[in-house]
Motif scaffolding. Structure first.
Motif, PDB file in Angstrom:
ATOM      1  N   LYS A 156     148.285  -1.742  84.355  1.00  0.00           N
ATOM      2  CA  LYS A 156     147.977  -2.715  85.498  1.00  0.00           C
ATOM      3  C   LYS A 156     150.096  -2.857  85.822  1.00  0.00           C
ATOM      4  O   LYS A 156     150.497  -1.900  86.095  1.00  0.00           O
ATOM      5  N   GLU A 157     150.350  -3.791  85.338  1.00  0.00           N
ATOM      6  CA  GLU A 157     151.594  -4.215  86.425  1.00  0.00           C
ATOM      7  C   GLU A 157     152.477  -3.741  84.965  1.00  0.00           C
ATOM      8  O   GLU A 157     153.689  -3.554  85.419  1.00  0.00           O
ATOM      9  N   LYS A 158     152.435  -2.848  84.400  1.00  0.00           N
ATOM     10  CA  LYS A 158     153.301  -1.989  83.234  1.00  0.00           C
ATOM     11  C   LYS A 158     154.025  -1.064  84.333  1.00  0.00           C
ATOM     12  O   LYS A 158     154.876  -0.234  84.226  1.00  0.00           O
ATOM     13  N   VAL A 159     153.214  -0.512  85.047  1.00  0.00           N
ATOM     14  CA  VAL A 159     154.063   0.644  86.113  1.00  0.00           C
ATOM     15  C   VAL A 159     155.130   0.027  87.342  1.00  0.00           C
ATOM     16  O   VAL A 159     154.609  -0.450  87.706  1.00  0.00           O
ATOM     17  N   TYR A 160     155.545   0.748  86.877  1.00  0.00           N
ATOM     18  CA  TYR A 160     156.576   1.012  88.797  1.00  0.00           C
ATOM     19  C   TYR A 160     156.256   1.304  89.785  1.00  0.00           C
ATOM     20  O   TYR A 160     155.668   1.384  90.087  1.00  0.00           O
ATOM     21  N   ASP A 161     156.876   0.312  90.235  1.00  0.00           N
ATOM     22  CA  ASP A 161     156.250   1.280  92.112  1.00  0.00           C
ATOM     23  C   ASP A 161     157.297   2.114  92.088  1.00  0.00           C
ATOM     24  O   ASP A 161     156.102   2.945  92.976  1.00  0.00           O
ATOM     25  N   THR A 162     158.191   2.606  91.914  1.00  0.00           N
ATOM     26  CA  THR A 162     158.892   3.488  92.191  1.00  0.00           C
ATOM     27  C   THR A 162     157.770   4.785  91.211  1.00  0.00           C
ATOM     28  O   THR A 162     156.997   4.665  90.462  1.00  0.00           O
ATOM     29  N   ILE A 163     157.558   5.649  91.910  1.00  0.00           N
ATOM     30  CA  ILE A 163     157.106   7.433  91.845  1.00  0.00           C
ATOM     31  C   ILE A 163     157.675   8.317  91.990  1.00  0.00           C
ATOM     32  O   ILE A 163     158.662   8.250  92.928  1.00  0.00           O
ATOM     33  N   ILE A 164     158.612   8.908  91.206  1.00  0.00           N
ATOM     34  CA  ILE A 164     159.147   9.734  91.308  1.00  0.00           C
ATOM     35  C   ILE A 164     158.252  11.711  91.763  1.00  0.00           C
ATOM     36  O   ILE A 164     157.305  11.821  91.298  1.00  0.00           O
ATOM     37  N   PRO A 165     159.023  11.817  92.713  1.00  0.00           N
ATOM     38  CA  PRO A 165     158.107  12.930  93.547  1.00  0.00           C
ATOM     39  C   PRO A 165     158.455  14.600  92.992  1.00  0.00           C
ATOM     40  O   PRO A 165     159.468  14.397  92.072  1.00  0.00           O
ATOM     41  N   ARG A 166     156.772  14.936  92.835  1.00  0.00           N
ATOM     42  CA  ARG A 166     157.964  16.581  92.641  1.00  0.00           C
ATOM     43  C   ARG A 166     158.434  17.816  94.053  1.00  0.00           C
ATOM     44  O   ARG A 166     158.032  18.061  94.703  1.00  0.00           O
ATOM     45  N   LEU A 167     159.729  17.623  93.154  1.00  0.00           N
ATOM     46  CA  LEU A 167     160.845  18.015  94.410  1.00  0.00           C
ATOM     47  C   LEU A 167     161.999  18.927  93.649  1.00  0.00           C
ATOM     48  O   LEU A 167     161.979  18.606  93.191  1.00  0.00           O
ATOM     49  N   VAL A 168     161.924  20.120  94.460  1.00  0.00           N
ATOM     50  CA  VAL A 168     163.018  21.001  94.111  1.00  0.00           C
ATOM     51  C   VAL A 168     164.149  20.599  93.716  1.00  0.00           C
ATOM     52  O   VAL A 168     164.874  21.625  92.941  1.00  0.00           O
ATOM     53  N   LYS A 169     164.532  19.965  94.653  1.00  0.00           N
ATOM     54  CA  LYS A 169     166.416  19.572  94.395  1.00  0.00           C
ATOM     55  C   LYS A 169     166.535  18.979  92.873  1.00  0.00           C
ATOM     56  O   LYS A 169     167.927  19.263  92.313  1.00  0.00           O
ATOM     57  N   ALA A 217     172.555  15.660  95.705  1.00  0.00           N
ATOM     58  CA  ALA A 217     172.071  15.694  96.662  1.00  0.00           C
ATOM     59  C   ALA A 217     172.066  14.206  97.280  1.00  0.00           C
ATOM     60  O   ALA A 217     170.484  13.523  96.890  1.00  0.00           O
ATOM     61  N   SER A 218     172.977  13.298  97.384  1.00  0.00           N
ATOM     62  CA  SER A 218     172.943  11.558  97.442  1.00  0.00           C
ATOM     63  C   SER A 218     172.029  11.564  98.189  1.00  0.00           C
ATOM     64  O   SER A 218     172.049  10.443  98.071  1.00  0.00           O
ATOM     65  N   ASP A 219     171.851  11.921  99.376  1.00  0.00           N
ATOM     66  CA  ASP A 219     170.948  11.376 100.284  1.00  0.00           C
ATOM     67  C   ASP A 219     169.278  11.928 100.648  1.00  0.00           C
ATOM     68  O   ASP A 219     168.797  12.187 101.543  1.00  0.00           O
ATOM     69  N   HIS A 220     169.025  12.820  99.248  1.00  0.00           N
ATOM     70  CA  HIS A 220     167.974  13.461  99.127  1.00  0.00           C
ATOM     71  C   HIS A 220     166.796  12.528  98.476  1.00  0.00           C
ATOM     72  O   HIS A 220     166.936  11.106  98.111  1.00  0.00           O
ATOM     73  N   LYS A 221     165.553  12.552  98.670  1.00  0.00           N
ATOM     74  CA  LYS A 221     164.358  11.152  98.630  1.00  0.00           C
ATOM     75  C   LYS A 221     164.030  11.430  97.043  1.00  0.00           C
ATOM     76  O   LYS A 221     163.807  10.483  96.673  1.00  0.00           O
ATOM     77  N   GLY A 222     164.541  12.053  96.285  1.00  0.00           N
ATOM     78  CA  GLY A 222     165.102  12.096  94.946  1.00  0.00           C
ATOM     79  C   GLY A 222     165.815  11.355  94.277  1.00  0.00           C
ATOM     80  O   GLY A 222     165.859  11.103  93.403  1.00  0.00           O
ATOM     81  N   SER A 223     167.079  11.201  95.412  1.00  0.00           N
ATOM     82  CA  SER A 223     167.703  10.496  95.275  1.00  0.00           C
ATOM     83  C   SER A 223     167.384   9.139  95.087  1.00  0.00           C
ATOM     84  O   SER A 223     167.263   8.096  94.231  1.00  0.00           O
ATOM     85  N   GLU A 224     167.113   9.518  96.073  1.00  0.00           N
ATOM     86  CA  GLU A 224     166.280   7.427  96.639  1.00  0.00           C
ATOM     87  C   GLU A 224     165.235   6.798  95.950  1.00  0.00           C
ATOM     88  O   GLU A 224     165.195   5.906  95.050  1.00  0.00           O
ATOM     89  N   ALA A 225     164.949   8.019  95.077  1.00  0.00           N
ATOM     90  CA  ALA A 225     163.432   7.452  93.852  1.00  0.00           C
ATOM     91  C   ALA A 225     164.272   7.095  92.855  1.00  0.00           C
ATOM     92  O   ALA A 225     163.911   5.884  92.178  1.00  0.00           O
ATOM     93  N   TYR A 226     165.631   7.711  92.483  1.00  0.00           N
ATOM     94  CA  TYR A 226     165.112   7.088  90.431  1.00  0.00           C
ATOM     95  C   TYR A 226     166.688   5.786  91.619  1.00  0.00           C
ATOM     96  O   TYR A 226     166.588   5.141  90.333  1.00  0.00           O
TER      97      TYR A 226
END
Length: 268
Positions: free
Chosen positions: A218-231, A246-255
């Motif tokens: 339920k509500e315990k799950v974070y909205d953020t999902i970490i994608p599978r990315l090589v970086k 990689a500061s402008d990478h999708k992985g950086s944005e996710a965390y």
């Protein structure tokens, strides 16, 4: 957190007895992202593999004391903490010696009246809470004495869950372990949140797992999902969190997004 009228740091343990769920990667990157967001963070490497330590570019020979010495009362917190080159981020480093700590703790419990071998980490992190806003513990992929110490010391548990088949396998055992810890070790322990990791959005299976986990927690799950990315996988080999690799990478944005959620959930 407020204790006795004073604002104290929050201790969050990342726990899952299954390996390969992104626990260490998430520990490193959550702590680093909290630092970027001007929160003082301490990363606790509680895994004998020491991957958090090397993932921040710290070589095994660069320090005298590790969390092993600290938990055996052979070094103080101050003597063990290493300030990293990353903003607002320090670490309690680990070495392979940590793999044998259970034997040492059992021996100490036999020789020292009233010794609590499950409370050794808490003794030191209670001191650290006075200095750090967030203390992130990377637990080993097992439910032994190290994880017991983490659950005793923690205010809450963050559970990383991989978006793949068998994602829920073992979750019931983990929840039961957390409930036992609440009952016998730490009545204030809470589930901080559930983090979905390694999502390959190109597959229907990954999206189905997301739905299954959200319906379960339920509500315990974070909205953020970490994608599978090589970086994200590459960054530790360069001794850097993804936000510095990689500061402008999708992985950086996710965390960074995850860190913001953690901060908001804690009323900041």
């Amino acid at each position: 957190m407020v204790e006795n009228g004073e604002i104290m740091g929050k201790v969050i343990a990342l726990v899952n007895q299954k390996g390969g769920v992104g626990k260490t990667t998430s520990s490193i990157n959550l702590a680093a992202s909290l630092g970027v967001l001007k929160r003082k963070a301490l990363l606790v490497d509680l895994d004998p593999q020491g991957n958090c330590t090397t993932g921040l570019g710290i070589a095994k020979g660069e320090y005298k004391n590790s969390i092993y010495e600290m938990m055996l009362d052979k070094a103080t917190l101050e003597e063990t903490v290493i300030k990293t080159k990353f903003k607002n981020l320090s670490i309690l480093p680990a070495t392979i010696n940590l793999a044998g700590i259970e034997i040492e703790l059992v021996e100490m419990s036999r020789n020292i009246p009233g010794f609590n071998m499950g409370g050794q980490l808490k003794k030191y992190l209670d001191i650290a809470k006075e200095e750090y806003d967030y203390i992130i513990i990377d637990c080993p992929p097992s439910l032994g004495i190290l994880t017991t110490n983490a659950l005793t010391a923690a205010d809450s548990v963050l559970i990383p869950v991989q978006c793949e088949f068998f994602a829920l396998e073992g979750i019931a055992q983990l929840i039961n372990t957390i409930l036992l810890a609440q009952k016998n070790l730490n009545p204030n322990l809470d589930i901080e949140g559930v983090l979905l990791t390694m999502l390959d959005s190109r597959t229907c299976l990954g999206l189905e797992v997301v739905e299954d986990i959200r319906s379960y927690f339920k509500e315990k799950v974070y909205d953020t999902i970490i994608p599978r990315l090589v970086k994200i996988s590459e960054a530790p080999s360069h001794g850097k969190p993804i936000i510095y690799y990689a500061s402008d990478h999708k992985g950086s944005e996710a965390y960074l997004s995850l860190a913001k959620e953690v901060i908001v959930r804690n009323g900041q």
